[in-house]
Design a protein around this motif. Structure first.
Motif, PDB file in Angstrom:
ATOM      1  N   UNK A   1     -14.518  66.800  45.244  1.00 20.47           N
ATOM      2  CA  UNK A   1     -14.664  68.240  45.024  1.00 20.47           C
ATOM      3  C   UNK A   1     -13.336  68.889  44.701  1.00 20.47           C
ATOM      4  N   UNK A   2     -12.250  68.397  45.342  1.00 21.91           N
ATOM      5  CA  UNK A   2     -10.950  69.038  45.102  1.00 21.91           C
ATOM      6  C   UNK A   2     -10.438  68.757  43.703  1.00 21.91           C
ATOM      7  N   UNK A   3     -10.693  67.549  43.178  1.00 20.22           N
ATOM      8  CA  UNK A   3     -10.184  67.255  41.840  1.00 20.22           C
ATOM      9  C   UNK A   3     -11.063  67.866  40.756  1.00 20.22           C
ATOM     10  N   UNK A   4     -12.306  68.223  41.089  1.00 19.95           N
ATOM     11  CA  UNK A   4     -13.204  68.765  40.082  1.00 19.95           C
ATOM     12  C   UNK A   4     -12.893  70.221  39.725  1.00 19.95           C
ATOM     13  N   UNK A   5     -11.962  70.858  40.437  1.00 18.49           N
ATOM     14  CA  UNK A   5     -11.664  72.258  40.109  1.00 18.49           C
ATOM     15  C   UNK A   5     -10.969  72.389  38.762  1.00 18.49           C
ATOM     16  N   UNK A   6     -10.389  71.311  38.274  1.00 15.60           N
ATOM     17  CA  UNK A   6      -9.705  71.359  36.983  1.00 15.60           C
ATOM     18  C   UNK A   6     -10.553  70.853  35.832  1.00 15.60           C
ATOM     19  N   UNK A   7     -11.853  70.753  36.037  1.00 12.38           N
ATOM     20  CA  UNK A   7     -12.739  70.288  34.980  1.00 12.38           C
ATOM     21  C   UNK A   7     -13.583  71.446  34.464  1.00 12.38           C
ATOM     22  N   UNK A   8     -14.194  71.278  33.319  1.00 13.25           N
ATOM     23  CA  UNK A   8     -15.060  72.309  32.744  1.00 13.25           C
ATOM     24  C   UNK A   8     -14.328  73.628  32.597  1.00 13.25           C
ATOM     25  N   UNK A   9     -14.920  74.718  33.124  1.00 13.14           N
ATOM     26  CA  UNK A   9     -14.260  76.024  33.048  1.00 13.14           C
ATOM     27  C   UNK A   9     -12.903  76.050  33.757  1.00 13.14           C
ATOM     28  N   UNK A  10     -12.700  75.138  34.691  1.00 17.22           N
ATOM     29  CA  UNK A  10     -11.403  75.046  35.357  1.00 17.22           C
ATOM     30  C   UNK A  10     -10.283  74.741  34.377  1.00 17.22           C
ATOM     31  N   UNK A  11     -10.601  73.999  33.325  1.00 16.16           N
ATOM     32  CA  UNK A  11      -9.598  73.715  32.287  1.00 16.16           C
ATOM     33  C   UNK A  11      -9.175  74.992  31.569  1.00 16.16           C
ATOM     34  N   UNK A  12     -10.126  75.887  31.355  1.00 14.70           N
ATOM     35  CA  UNK A  12      -9.794  77.168  30.727  1.00 14.70           C
ATOM     36  C   UNK A  12      -8.875  77.972  31.646  1.00 14.70           C
ATOM     37  N   UNK A  13      -9.134  77.938  32.952  1.00 17.48           N
ATOM     38  CA  UNK A  13      -8.263  78.631  33.904  1.00 17.48           C
ATOM     39  C   UNK A  13      -6.856  78.044  33.866  1.00 17.48           C
ATOM     40  N   UNK A  14      -6.760  76.729  33.811  1.00 20.64           N
ATOM     41  CA  UNK A  14      -5.447  76.085  33.726  1.00 20.64           C
ATOM     42  C   UNK A  14      -4.720  76.545  32.472  1.00 20.64           C
ATOM     43  N   UNK A  15      -5.422  76.589  31.347  1.00 19.82           N
ATOM     44  CA  UNK A  15      -4.801  77.011  30.087  1.00 19.82           C
ATOM     45  C   UNK A  15      -4.337  78.468  30.153  1.00 19.82           C
ATOM     46  N   UNK A  16      -5.176  79.337  30.693  1.00 21.74           N
ATOM     47  CA  UNK A  16      -4.816  80.759  30.777  1.00 21.74           C
ATOM     48  C   UNK A  16      -3.635  80.954  31.726  1.00 21.74           C
ATOM     49  N   UNK A  17      -3.669  80.285  32.874  1.00 30.46           N
ATOM     50  CA  UNK A  17      -2.541  80.414  33.803  1.00 30.46           C
ATOM     51  C   UNK A  17      -1.271  79.812  33.216  1.00 30.46           C
ATOM     52  N   UNK A  18      -1.404  78.730  32.471  1.00 30.06           N
ATOM     53  CA  UNK A  18      -0.230  78.164  31.793  1.00 30.06           C
ATOM     54  C   UNK A  18       0.355  79.146  30.796  1.00 30.06           C
TER      55      UNK A  18
END
Length: 128
Positions: A3-20
């Motif tokens: 569950x902890x590693x799944x936060x960076x998948x799917x829409x989580x990838x968009x969050x990573x990109x926006x925060x980056x």
């Protein structure tokens, strides 16, 4: 997948990109402001640097799947946007230049106000 590693998948990838992207934008802005005219608005420029640091922590935490760190950083971000946004409207003289979070992120199309809510929703929804 945990569950902890799944936060960076799917829409989580968009969050990573926006925060980056926000890490780069806020960091570059703070660097230029601090290097060129820090004495004009030291509080505002220091807060821009702090926002950049929070965005860097969030980018890395989401990318690495560090849910606890991401939740803490999102809480700091949301509190920062609300407190600094309110303070910048109540006492504009204290903020002679904009920060990422002043006026609730008006200079960034209010994305800084919406982003931590979306991030909290994503992390807490995925926890169930």
């Amino acid at each position: 997948m945990t569950a902890s590693s799944s936060i960076g998948t799917g829409p989580g990838r968009a969050l990573i990109a926006v925060y980056g992207l926000f890490s780069l934008a806020a960091g570059a802005r703070a660097t230029v402001q601090i290097a060129g005219r820090f004495q004009e608005a030291p509080l505002a420029y220091s807060l821009s640097a702090f926002a950049a640091l929070v965005y860097i922590v969030l980018t890395v935490a989401l990318w690495r799947g560090a849910r606890g760190l991401a939740l803490v950083a999102l809480g700091i971000e949301l509190a920062g946007v609300l407190v600094i946004g309110t303070a910048s409207l109540l006492d504009p003289a204290a903020f002679p230049d904009e920060t990422v979070w002043s006026a609730y992120g008006k200079g960034y199309l209010f994305i800084p106000l919406v982003l931590p809510v979306v991030g909290l929703y994503w992390l807490l929804r995925r926890r169930r």
